[in-house]
Scaffold this active site. Sequence first.
Site, mmCIF file in Angstrom:
data_model
loop_
_atom_site.group_PDB
_atom_site.id
_atom_site.type_symbol
_atom_site.label_atom_id
_atom_site.label_comp_id
_atom_site.label_asym_id
_atom_site.label_seq_id
_atom_site.Cartn_x
_atom_site.Cartn_y
_atom_site.Cartn_z
ATOM 1 N N GLU A 110 17.022 30.987 38.830
ATOM 2 C CA GLU A 110 17.851 31.782 39.736
ATOM 3 C C GLU A 110 19.199 32.100 39.091
ATOM 4 O O GLU A 110 19.817 31.202 38.522
ATOM 5 C CB GLU A 110 18.089 30.972 41.032
ATOM 6 N N TYR A 221 20.262 30.531 48.681
ATOM 7 C CA TYR A 221 19.458 29.952 47.607
ATOM 8 C C TYR A 221 18.723 28.661 47.981
ATOM 9 O O TYR A 221 18.110 28.042 47.134
ATOM 10 C CB TYR A 221 20.257 29.765 46.313
ATOM 11 N N CYS A 406 67.990 40.857 39.172
ATOM 12 C CA CYS A 406 69.226 41.048 39.943
ATOM 13 C C CYS A 406 69.980 39.747 40.198
ATOM 14 O O CYS A 406 71.033 39.757 40.819
ATOM 15 C CB CYS A 406 68.910 41.726 41.274
#
Length: 667
Positions: A110, A221, A406
Amino acid sequence: MERRLQELRRLLDEHSHRYYVLDDPLISDGEYDRLFQELLAIEKEYPHLVTADSPSQRVGGAALDKFVQVEHRIPMLSLENAFDDQDLFDFEDCLLRYLLTEKKPDYMAEPKLDGLAVELVYEDGILVQGSTRGDGTVGEDISAQLRTVSAIPLRLKRLDISRLEVRGEVFMDREGFEALNRWRAKVGEPLFANPRNAAAGSLRQLDPKITARRPLRFFVYGVASPVDTGCKTQQEVLEFLADQAFPVNPEIVHCPDIHRVIRRFSELSDLRHELSYEIDGMVVKVNDFVLQERLGVKARAPRWAIACKFPAVQATSKILEVHFQVGRTGAITPVAILEPVDVGGVMVSRATLHNGDEISRKDLHIGDTVLIQRAGDVIPEIVKAVPEKRQHSAVPVRIPDDCPVCSHPLQKPEGEAVTRCVNPYCPAQRLRSLVHFCSKAGLDIDGLGKKSVEQLFTEGLIKDLPDIFSLRHEDIAGLDGWGEKSAEKLLLGTMAAKTPLLARFLAALGIRYVGEVTAELLERSYQSLEKLQSVTREELLEVEGLGEQAANSIVDYFSDPAVQEMMRKFHRVGVHPLEVAGKEENLPLSGEVLLFTGTLKKISRTEAKKLVKENGGQIASGITRKLTCLVVGEKPGSKLKKAQQQGKKIITEDEFLEILNGGRGFS
Ligand code: IVH
């Protein structure tokens, strides 16, 4: 009424299964939507008839405060790894020795999906709980989130199994991942590094409505306890699960012996790049449950299965320095500058470090030797540092306290991974906002690409968004790289952009969580900028499809005095987003959802989209359920094929224009 309700649920389940699992729809999206609306209407009137398995539950209910822990009745195991053929032969030898037999077993091979393992519990056929794997013994209850995943059945065909624990993988395919990241880039959210993180991040959302909007897929699965199904083999279980409406990966192969397993692994290594989702290997399972039972479990992994892993594309390099980028919404993204190195054929010299938590987790120092990994097409990533090679004096990488641009103190809200510069005047954010505002995702101003915006910003000619509309010919024509013609073009571009469609203007502003789609929702619901400026959070939450994060962000944005001043300035310089008429039923494109593909010859994409909206239609985000018609230009791509397969209406650019001119009807 109850009978109709049952009928509707059955129909919706069946059509959604055909659409999401079998990829073979029978009815149009319009018909599906009508059935769904009918169901919602009945359930609204008879709330006591709403059930846990009703398709209406997929839209995502109320947000949770926290995730509750759940214990898995049977632990969710992990797998040992095999890296080459020899490891697989050894695996089989081990099995035979353990079973005291010479009879070799057959296997199932799988694809090993790279997503998140989940468990789904069905009682009497109804999905009652869904959870993450967690540590294998205890996971988190994400039932509400999992219900929003369309491919997960809310009820089984067979209702006579008292309890069934099903396991599988939730994942995001490449297309969904890329679309999600494109959207996040647009709304100024940090990008997900890979589909796995995107899937995990989407499931672990306390607000299931957010999960519902993420393109999650699922493959089953196995089951925790095969005896509950009466099946004798893994192959039979997969067939049983497919019959119960679960999506089973079509690339799963039965292998009569270990040689076929080995060949299948090499097939899959070639095939993996063609799959629509990422896999990181192949899981091999002894097919026969009697043998599985006899083999049992050692430590945390079963003896009857093994994961064959693909070799990752990895290389080592060195962190030279770390840059901190400031995004449009102030998000700070650390980026490692690396000694250039070839990783699987691609030169890599930068890698994202994501955020501060990720840096601490990996304990990274400047000068560290690091393992780099490139998985598929995703941004290269640092897997880990090699601390043995670290110099004593090496300094840890850390997110600065102040903004690198900044110098405003940075903030990291409790519970969030992202550090932000919250100074609205931060030049880095301003510049990025300006670039976004003029870009294709914004007002698409002709002549104002990224480079030009950067130049005008550096020259001090534009400081905020409205300044773009006060540019004068004499300011620009004399600049480096500019001339009479280009200045003229730019001014024409800004003139044309003074009356944008409201949705486009909203998306251009770069409000957090307000991308193209949300901007259109807002346009449809409020019609004018003025109304939107005084809208409350509660009102926004009434808008179907608008989440809590977006609602908060919109209200915060418009209540900011600096934003209010900016809106007045827009007004003064003559920017007036078009007010949209309320719902018109008899315009040529009323009720139509269109998408363009290929090159249009007579009009630009921007014009085409504007025409659609002016004529009562909407623009689809892709080949979706909602799409009613695809307009094809020259050289159309894969969208045409997909739309044809789904039986969508397809028209040419000329036909489209003819419809707008009233020359033909839309049918
Ligand atoms: S079987 C006892 N089958 O791999 C067997 N797992 O290390 C354990 N995975 O987290 C699971 N595809 O999420 C199995 N076809 C597949 C799988 C698979 C992916 C993942 C699973 C788990 C990990 C096991």
